[in-house]
Structures are given as C-alpha cells and as structure tokens.
Design a protein around this motif. Structure first.
Motif, PDB file in Angstrom:
ATOM      1  N   LYS A 149       0.809  -1.226   0.000  1.00  0.00           N
ATOM      2  CA  LYS A 149       0.000   0.000   0.000  1.00  0.00           C
ATOM      3  C   LYS A 149       0.843   1.278   0.000  1.00  0.00           C
ATOM      4  N   PHE A 150       2.158   1.151   0.148  1.00  0.00           N
ATOM      5  CA  PHE A 150       3.023   2.328   0.243  1.00  0.00           C
ATOM      6  C   PHE A 150       3.546   2.740  -1.127  1.00  0.00           C
ATOM      7  N   THR A 151       3.675   4.035  -1.338  1.00  0.00           N
ATOM      8  CA  THR A 151       4.224   4.566  -2.591  1.00  0.00           C
ATOM      9  C   THR A 151       5.144   5.748  -2.281  1.00  0.00           C
ATOM     10  N   VAL A 152       6.048   6.021  -3.208  1.00  0.00           N
ATOM     11  CA  VAL A 152       6.888   7.219  -3.153  1.00  0.00           C
ATOM     12  C   VAL A 152       6.754   7.939  -4.488  1.00  0.00           C
ATOM     13  N   LYS A 153       6.947   9.231  -4.462  1.00  0.00           N
ATOM     14  CA  LYS A 153       6.777  10.039  -5.672  1.00  0.00           C
ATOM     15  C   LYS A 153       8.111  10.148  -6.401  1.00  0.00           C
ATOM     16  N   VAL A 154       8.298   9.313  -7.404  1.00  0.00           N
ATOM     17  CA  VAL A 154       9.492   9.349  -8.262  1.00  0.00           C
ATOM     18  C   VAL A 154       9.046   9.173  -9.707  1.00  0.00           C
ATOM     19  N   GLY A 155       9.863   9.648 -10.629  1.00  0.00           N
ATOM     20  CA  GLY A 155       9.572   9.486 -12.041  1.00  0.00           C
ATOM     21  C   GLY A 155      10.126   8.177 -12.575  1.00  0.00           C
ATOM     22  N   PRO A 156       9.747   7.821 -13.796  1.00  0.00           N
ATOM     23  CA  PRO A 156      10.287   6.597 -14.408  1.00  0.00           C
ATOM     24  C   PRO A 156      11.804   6.670 -14.543  1.00  0.00           C
ATOM     25  N   ASN A 157      12.467   5.561 -14.240  1.00  0.00           N
ATOM     26  CA  ASN A 157      13.926   5.474 -14.309  1.00  0.00           C
ATOM     27  C   ASN A 157      14.630   6.524 -13.457  1.00  0.00           C
ATOM     28  N   ALA A 158      14.076   6.784 -12.278  1.00  0.00           N
ATOM     29  CA  ALA A 158      14.712   7.739 -11.370  1.00  0.00           C
ATOM     30  C   ALA A 158      16.052   7.189 -10.905  1.00  0.00           C
ATOM     31  N   SER A 159      16.989   8.067 -10.642  1.00  0.00           N
ATOM     32  CA  SER A 159      18.311   7.641 -10.189  1.00  0.00           C
ATOM     33  C   SER A 159      18.230   7.093  -8.767  1.00  0.00           C
ATOM     34  N   THR A 160      19.284   6.388  -8.385  1.00  0.00           N
ATOM     35  CA  THR A 160      19.335   5.816  -7.041  1.00  0.00           C
ATOM     36  C   THR A 160      19.328   6.910  -5.979  1.00  0.00           C
ATOM     37  N   LYS A 161      19.994   8.010  -6.267  1.00  0.00           N
ATOM     38  CA  LYS A 161      20.039   9.129  -5.329  1.00  0.00           C
ATOM     39  C   LYS A 161      18.646   9.722  -5.122  1.00  0.00           C
ATOM     40  N   THR A 162      17.912   9.896  -6.223  1.00  0.00           N
ATOM     41  CA  THR A 162      16.550  10.434  -6.124  1.00  0.00           C
ATOM     42  C   THR A 162      15.636   9.481  -5.367  1.00  0.00           C
ATOM     43  N   LEU A 163      15.787   8.181  -5.645  1.00  0.00           N
ATOM     44  CA  LEU A 163      14.966   7.180  -4.973  1.00  0.00           C
ATOM     45  C   LEU A 163      15.259   7.141  -3.469  1.00  0.00           C
ATOM     46  N   THR A 164      16.528   7.261  -3.099  1.00  0.00           N
ATOM     47  CA  THR A 164      16.906   7.270  -1.684  1.00  0.00           C
ATOM     48  C   THR A 164      16.300   8.468  -0.968  1.00  0.00           C
ATOM     49  N   ALA A 165      16.344   9.625  -1.616  1.00  0.00           N
ATOM     50  CA  ALA A 165      15.770  10.836  -1.015  1.00  0.00           C
ATOM     51  C   ALA A 165      14.263  10.704  -0.844  1.00  0.00           C
ATOM     52  N   ALA A 166      13.602  10.104  -1.838  1.00  0.00           N
ATOM     53  CA  ALA A 166      12.146   9.934  -1.746  1.00  0.00           C
ATOM     54  C   ALA A 166      11.774   8.964  -0.630  1.00  0.00           C
ATOM     55  N   LEU A 167      12.541   7.885  -0.472  1.00  0.00           N
ATOM     56  CA  LEU A 167      12.272   6.925   0.598  1.00  0.00           C
ATOM     57  C   LEU A 167      12.478   7.553   1.976  1.00  0.00           C
ATOM     58  N   GLU A 168      13.518   8.358   2.123  1.00  0.00           N
ATOM     59  CA  GLU A 168      13.787   9.000   3.403  1.00  0.00           C
ATOM     60  C   GLU A 168      12.757  10.077   3.720  1.00  0.00           C
ATOM     61  N   ALA A 169      12.243  10.746   2.669  1.00  0.00           N
ATOM     62  CA  ALA A 169      11.265  11.819   2.892  1.00  0.00           C
ATOM     63  C   ALA A 169       9.960  11.270   3.460  1.00  0.00           C
ATOM     64  N   LYS A 170       9.488  10.142   2.949  1.00  0.00           N
ATOM     65  CA  LYS A 170       8.220   9.559   3.424  1.00  0.00           C
ATOM     66  C   LYS A 170       8.416   8.465   4.473  1.00  0.00           C
ATOM     67  N   ASN A 171       9.670   8.093   4.723  1.00  0.00           N
ATOM     68  CA  ASN A 171       9.976   7.066   5.736  1.00  0.00           C
ATOM     69  C   ASN A 171       9.180   5.786   5.475  1.00  0.00           C
ATOM     70  N   VAL A 172       9.152   5.378   4.212  1.00  0.00           N
ATOM     71  CA  VAL A 172       8.305   4.263   3.788  1.00  0.00           C
ATOM     72  C   VAL A 172       8.775   2.941   4.380  1.00  0.00           C
ATOM     73  N   LEU A 173      10.084   2.710   4.370  1.00  0.00           N
ATOM     74  CA  LEU A 173      10.603   1.428   4.842  1.00  0.00           C
ATOM     75  C   LEU A 173      10.334   1.236   6.332  1.00  0.00           C
ATOM     76  N   CYS A 174      10.385   2.320   7.097  1.00  0.00           N
ATOM     77  CA  CYS A 174      10.087   2.229   8.530  1.00  0.00           C
ATOM     78  C   CYS A 174       8.603   1.921   8.751  1.00  0.00           C
ATOM     79  N   LYS A 175       7.748   2.534   7.943  1.00  0.00           N
ATOM     80  CA  LYS A 175       6.310   2.270   8.050  1.00  0.00           C
ATOM     81  C   LYS A 175       5.997   0.825   7.689  1.00  0.00           C
ATOM     82  N   TRP A 176       6.692   0.306   6.674  1.00  0.00           N
ATOM     83  CA  TRP A 176       6.469  -1.084   6.285  1.00  0.00           C
ATOM     84  C   TRP A 176       6.922  -2.034   7.394  1.00  0.00           C
ATOM     85  N   SER A 177       8.028  -1.707   8.043  1.00  0.00           N
ATOM     86  CA  SER A 177       8.542  -2.596   9.097  1.00  0.00           C
ATOM     87  C   SER A 177       7.609  -2.656  10.309  1.00  0.00           C
TER      88      SER A 177
END
Length: 205
Positions: free
Chosen positions: A80-108
């Motif tokens: 049910k969790f999502t992050v706001k990234v574009g197609p083929n986003a870089s690893t740096k952008t993906l890391t920033a998006a995950l940290e901004a919404k704290n998705v992995l912590c919510k999933w855990s």
C-alpha cells in the motif's frame, strides 16, 4: 540506459475486486513491492520502471541485495506504500524519496513485516533458542489462564461462566418454586387429615 515509456500499469493485486469498493494497490512507478519467491524472497523494493505488461524494474537502495533488477509481476506483491518518483529515477533520487516519506520504517511496523521477521528468526534459531521459546510460551499460557480465571471468578467475563451462572439462577428459582409447591401440598395433606380425624371424633360423640 533504456528509457521505458510505461509509467502506470493498471494491474490490481491478485484476488482483489475493484467493484467491491476495497482498496486496490495498482502496479505503478514508485509502488513498494515485496518479492514472493526466489533468492530475494520477502525483500522489498520500489518499482522504478515498468518494462511491459509482465516485467518491472525494482530497486531498494537500503538493501545491498536489492540493486536495480528485473522482476516478474507474478513474483511481486504490491504493497500500500508509494513514493513520488519518475520513471527510471536515479538511485540518489529514490533514496531521497524513501527517506522523505519514511516508507521502509512504516512497512517494518506492519503486521506482515513483523510476521516475516519472526519467521526468519525462528528459521535461523538454534535448538536451545527454540527450547527457550517453547518454555516462554508455556509460562505465558499458564499465567494468562490463571489471571483470566481469577478475573472470570470476580466479574464473570467468559461466556460459559455467564451461561453457568444463568443456569444456576434458573435452577434455583425453579427449585424454590417446586419446593414451595411441595410444602403447600404437604400442608394441605395434613390439614385434610386433621380435619378428617376431627370429623370422626365429632361423629362418635
């Protein structure tokens, strides 16, 4: 690197029905997914691109084993969790998006994640650790039953105690009524017997 033209693929979760009004997790770029089978089983990653109707690119910068790779849609479970990234986003952008919404912590913190962690811990436990777990479960069950029994005796929490109490009251009520009727019959019998004896004495005189 290839640039995939897909950004959203309207595929609901297996077993879900959009017409019933339930929440449906569609496969889309930025969706957190769980790998169901294979060497990465129960690992989570984010969809970074949709290749076609059967394959997606998945990556999790926080997990070394989840570098950007191809996964079949039949092997991932959309969460049910999502992050706001574009197609083929870089690893740096993906890391920033995950940290901004704290998705992995919510999933855990979800029940499913905790169950997976406990299953892995049990699978990797030693014989002595399994023995300790068994003893702890027995002790918890013993004290839980004892505490519940004490509370049940005071407040009648369980359904069978309430039913037993109700039956006892009904039986007592019926028993008292029956005993009262029996006493009345005995009184009438002795009264009639006394009256009969009194009639006989009067006739003799």
């Amino acid at each position: 690197t290839h640039r995939w033209s897909f950004s959203l693929l309207l595929l609901p979760v297996r077993g879900s029905e959009p017409t019933t009004g339930r929440m449906v997790n569609y496969v889309q770029v930025g969706r957190l997914v769980r790998v169901m089978r294979g060497p990465r089983k129960d690992k989570v990653g984010v969809i970074t691109a949709i290749i076609d109707a059967n394959r997606v690119l998945v990556e999790n910068p926080k997990d070394e084993s989840m570098w950007r790779h191809v996964q079949s849609l039949q092997n991932v479970d959309p969460l049910k969790f999502t992050v706001k990234v574009g197609p083929n986003a870089s690893t740096k952008t993906l890391t920033a998006a995950l940290e901004a919404k704290n998705v992995l912590c919510k999933w855990s913190k979800t029940g499913k994640a905790k169950k997976i962690v406990s299953e892995h811990a049990l699978a990797n436990a030693t014989d002595f650790e399994r023995y300790q777990l068994r003893v702890a479960k027995r002790s918890r069950a013993h004290w839980s039953r004892k505490i519940f029994a004490d509370m049940d005796k005071k407040e009648k929490i369980s359904w069978h105690t309430r039913l037993s109490h109700r039956l006892e009251r009904t039986h007592k009520k019926f028993g008292d009524k029956k005993m009262k009727a029996r006493h009345e019959r005995i009184k009438k019998f002795f009264a009639a017997r006394k009256a009969k004896k009194g009639g006989k004495k009067t006739a003799k005189k």
